[in-house]
Design a protein around this motif. Sequence first.
Motif, PDB file in Angstrom:
ATOM      1  N   ASN A   1       1.983   2.849   2.010  1.00 35.52           N
ATOM      2  CA  ASN A   1       2.239   1.675   1.175  1.00 35.52           C
ATOM      3  C   ASN A   1       3.710   1.613   0.766  1.00 35.52           C
ATOM      4  O   ASN A   1       4.338   2.656   0.556  1.00 35.52           O
TER       5      ASN A   1
ATOM      6  N   ILE B   1      -6.174  -5.985   0.441  1.00 37.95           N
ATOM      7  CA  ILE B   1      -5.474  -5.563   1.662  1.00 37.95           C
ATOM      8  C   ILE B   1      -5.817  -6.548   2.782  1.00 37.95           C
ATOM      9  O   ILE B   1      -6.763  -7.325   2.667  1.00 37.95           O
TER      10      ILE B   1
ATOM     11  N   GLU C   1      -3.304  -3.002   5.130  1.00 43.70           N
ATOM     12  CA  GLU C   1      -2.017  -3.056   4.419  1.00 43.70           C
ATOM     13  C   GLU C   1      -2.192  -3.835   3.116  1.00 43.70           C
ATOM     14  O   GLU C   1      -2.843  -4.897   3.109  1.00 43.70           O
TER      15      GLU C   1
ATOM     16  N   SER D   1       3.020   0.659   9.292  1.00 43.42           N
ATOM     17  CA  SER D   1       3.590   1.924   8.847  1.00 43.42           C
ATOM     18  C   SER D   1       2.445   2.883   8.509  1.00 43.42           C
ATOM     19  O   SER D   1       1.672   2.633   7.584  1.00 43.42           O
ATOM     20  N   LYS D   2       2.337   3.933   9.301  1.00 40.30           N
ATOM     21  CA  LYS D   2       1.193   4.844   9.112  1.00 40.30           C
ATOM     22  C   LYS D   2       1.612   6.304   9.118  1.00 40.30           C
ATOM     23  O   LYS D   2       2.541   6.688   9.824  1.00 40.30           O
TER      24      LYS D   2
ATOM     25  N   SER E   1      -2.453   4.251   6.121  1.00 38.85           N
ATOM     26  CA  SER E   1      -1.434   3.236   5.776  1.00 38.85           C
ATOM     27  C   SER E   1      -0.436   3.824   4.791  1.00 38.85           C
ATOM     28  O   SER E   1      -0.831   4.425   3.791  1.00 38.85           O
TER      29      SER E   1
ATOM     30  N   SER F   1      -2.737   6.000   2.311  1.00 41.79           N
ATOM     31  CA  SER F   1      -4.204   5.927   2.252  1.00 41.79           C
ATOM     32  C   SER F   1      -4.819   7.098   3.010  1.00 41.79           C
ATOM     33  O   SER F   1      -4.487   7.322   4.177  1.00 41.79           O
TER      34      SER F   1
ATOM     35  N   ALA G   1      -2.180  -0.355  10.283  1.00 43.18           N
ATOM     36  CA  ALA G   1      -0.982  -0.757   9.537  1.00 43.18           C
ATOM     37  C   ALA G   1       0.263  -0.465  10.372  1.00 43.18           C
ATOM     38  O   ALA G   1       0.288   0.485  11.158  1.00 43.18           O
TER      39      ALA G   1
END
Length: 569
Positions: free
Chosen positions: A171, A136, A141, A322-323, A169, A164, A320
């Motif tokens: 994915n 990561i 990420e 996108s969370k 995060s 996560s 990240a």
Amino acid sequence: DFPILAQTVHGKPLIYFDNAASTQKPRAVIEAQRHYYEHDNANIHRAVHTLSQRATHGYEQARETVRKFINARDAAECIFTRGTTDSINLIASCLGRSRLSTGDEVLLSELEHHSNIVPWQLAAQATGSKVIATPINNAGEILIDEFTKRLSLKTKAVSISWVSNALGSINPIAEMIRLTRRHAPNAVFVVDAAQWIAHGVTDVLLLDCDFLVFSGHKLYGPTGVGVLYGKRAVLDALPPYQGGGDMIETVSFEKTTYAALPNKFEAGTPNIAGVIGLAAAIDYVQSIGLADIAAYEHDLLQYATARINEVPTIRVIGTAASKAGVISFLLDGVAALDIGVKLDEAGIAVRTGHHCCMPLMKRLGVEGTVRASFAFYNTKQEVDALVEILKWIAKNHKPAAAAPPACAMASPQMINAISFAPRSAESPKAAADALAEDIALFDDAAGRSQFVIDLGDRLPKSFGQLKAISQRLPGCMSEVYVIGRAKPGSTNVLEFAADANADIVRGLIAIMQRLFSGQRADDVRAFDVEAFFRRIGLDQFITTQRRNGLGSLVAKLRQLATDIATKEV
Ligand code: PLP
């Protein structure tokens, strides 16, 4: 809808920010389980009588509810398990016995929860295959180019969390599945959806994953129940996981044949009430709508991220692009455990520690974090309350706690500099009575934990020295070091020095020193520490003992006392 949230904790309205660990249960779920036990309870699949028929019907209806919820083609592809951990163990074990062999690779990521690491390591050990973790970046990420590089014909399984748990995060799971199909055609793809399932829409057909797993309790449902979705062809090709009732077609001592899906993977009496509760939870979240839940939580996360960054000395871990609704953070110079204790006193529940992601913590260079994780019942006002307390902690925390830095080598001066605490009373019992008298002056948790922290303040600061000359005690939320010896000139008296990097644990060490240091080894061994902590109202540090080092400290001191009593030191 959530009766538990209406309570106060330590006199403050409960703010529950530990949803990534487990969500609270709506009345609909509690009622569904109660109704089942009051009206329909019987074993399933086994009898003609009415209750068994009803229980079986409820159980199989629940399977259909799960099927629709994740858009599986066939309800038989939805296996009920004990949860995510159980589901991954099933997959890894069965693949290990059928598909993995020497030289094969299982591809994970550095973000994974221990539940998505250790079962694969067990399978790898049994088969000679290899577990690989794709890296990561510092934001948390997965690096997609690096992931792609690690896919090959040797890759037999890829298992990745959709979200996560430690950092939040999200994915790019659909893209990762596509890449796997292209570059690792021999691999099955497992989606660990434990942290996704309650926070967005799931469509296994659209994803085209081979497996997708989740737990009921992170989806507003009961504990001890979860789901393993698997494509029929892939499940059919696996050997059974466990043997027992319900998973067979015929049994004889010569040859046993197995039931068809889903029963092949559901040996023994399952958690019927749990399954019924899970279906009620799914109905409940669907009545709100997962798309609406996702939008609300996204808004809350953005608000919380902006507000939490107002706290001086805060460091958000995991940024990240996108969370999901998770904020992991640290405050400079304050142990995560101490933050957790202070927040609890304010009625705010968060998780502290490594979040069952030790490799991830190592990659990020932290021991652990404080994690606030949101659900749709959380509000901006609750976030404001969290931020206010954090500001207070950042401002009022005394930075002296962690003591001198660790040195690489122990010098004789260092060992000489360590002060082994002398006896504080005639016996551990007398020391305990004196401590109990002092602590009885405080009738609330905040007062008691401040008393403990004040005791810790007076503990000699020997963290650096002890770290250099002793092994860290196993324990998750703080670093604890201890050395002990038979008191010079005596053969049966224990002396020890210990230190930690969390204020609350330093205080607990001070209590242990008062109880035990300078006392006869036999008296130390005979003393019931757990009962004492219950007596003084600090048993939360005993019940969570594995998490703050106290449990291992108690075990270590008992071991030292035993060694001294049996003349091994
Ligand atoms: N995977 C992830 C990403 C998780 O967050 C968790 C739990 O925190 C698990 C697996 C294990 O779930 P359970 O303990 O419900 O089996």
